[in-house]
Design a protein around this motif. Structure first.
Motif, PDB file in Angstrom:
ATOM      1  N   GLU A 139      -5.975 -11.900   2.578  1.00  0.00           N
ATOM      2  CA  GLU A 139      -6.274 -12.887   1.538  1.00  0.00           C
ATOM      3  C   GLU A 139      -5.198 -13.965   1.434  1.00  0.00           C
ATOM      4  N   GLU A 162     -13.283 -17.027  -7.689  1.00  0.00           N
ATOM      5  CA  GLU A 162     -13.451 -15.972  -6.683  1.00  0.00           C
ATOM      6  C   GLU A 162     -14.805 -16.103  -5.991  1.00  0.00           C
ATOM      7  N   GLU A 165     -15.024 -17.030  -2.065  1.00  0.00           N
ATOM      8  CA  GLU A 165     -15.591 -15.960  -1.245  1.00  0.00           C
ATOM      9  C   GLU A 165     -16.872 -16.413  -0.560  1.00  0.00           C
TER      10      GLU A 165
END
Length: 218
Positions: free
Chosen positions: A116, A190, A194
């Motif tokens: 990440e 997020e 993502e």
């Protein structure tokens, strides 16, 4: 390990070969409530992580503007995403330490830093860093600093050395251990990042299936 069979491991030899931090990481990563077989691959994984920490931190420190200080700077979705993911990493690592689940704690930390932080966030933010953008530099310094503090009990030598080059004073060994901040959780960022990561992976899979060279411009 059996003394009679001569299958013991000399930790000093492993330290000479891989480094003390790598051996600490490897022993924690292979730890279990059951008998375990010694895995040199886990120790090598620790060495790879130490190298990755050093190289990623060096890249950032060589490119941050003069006077930049570690500071959470949620200027863009990718910044809010990594700050949100950092809170999860801190909470997860701390909970697993509290449960004496050392193997999953260190492997999850490895995954957060390698994938990440380095493979995605650092690659996304590189152009901003190279352009001298202060917010990108501040955020990178902050996140790397938090990860070094988080990993310090596991890999004290490389994290302390990296910390010595970071802006600010003090030592990790007497410093504050990271605490998760739920207010930095950002489900929207997020989901957005993502989705972009999933699209990138899909394009890479298509490229590989079609035999398109990685450097080709379509």
């Amino acid at each position: 390990m059996s003394k009679s069979l001569g299958t013991g491991i000399d930790p000093l030899e492993e330290i000479d070969k891989h480094g003390a931090d790598a051996l600490r990481f490897g022993l924690l990563a292979m730890s279990s409530t059951q008998d375990v077989r010694f895995s040199e691959a886990r120790v090598q994984q620790g060495r790879d992580l130490a190298n990755k920490m050093w190289n990623a931190s060096r890249l950032v420190l060589l490119n941050v503007p003069e006077g930049a200080e570690p500071k959470p700077s949620p200027a863009r979705p990718e910044d809010r995403w990594i700050l949100s993911r950092l809170q999860d990493a801190v909470a997860d690592f701390t909970a697993k330490l509290d449960d004496y689940d050392f193997a999953h704690a260190v492997l999850d930390l490895y995954g957060f830093f390698w994938s990440e932080l380095c493979d995605w966030y650092l690659e996304i933010v590189k152009p901003r860093l190279y352009d001298g953008e202060e917010e990108a530099a501040q955020n990178l310094l902050y996140v790397i600093g938090e990860v070094m503090a988080l990993a310090h009990p596991v890999m004290p030598f490389v994290t302390e050395e990296i910390h010595s080059y970071m802006p600010g004073d003090g030592s990790l060994v007497v410093g504050r251990f990271p605490v998760a901040d739920g207010e930095r959780a950002d489900a929207g960022a997020e989901a957005e990042i993502e989705a972009a990561i999933a699209q990138t992976k899909a394009i890479r899979r298509w490229r590989d299936l079609a035999g398109v060279p990685a450097g080709a411009v379509l």
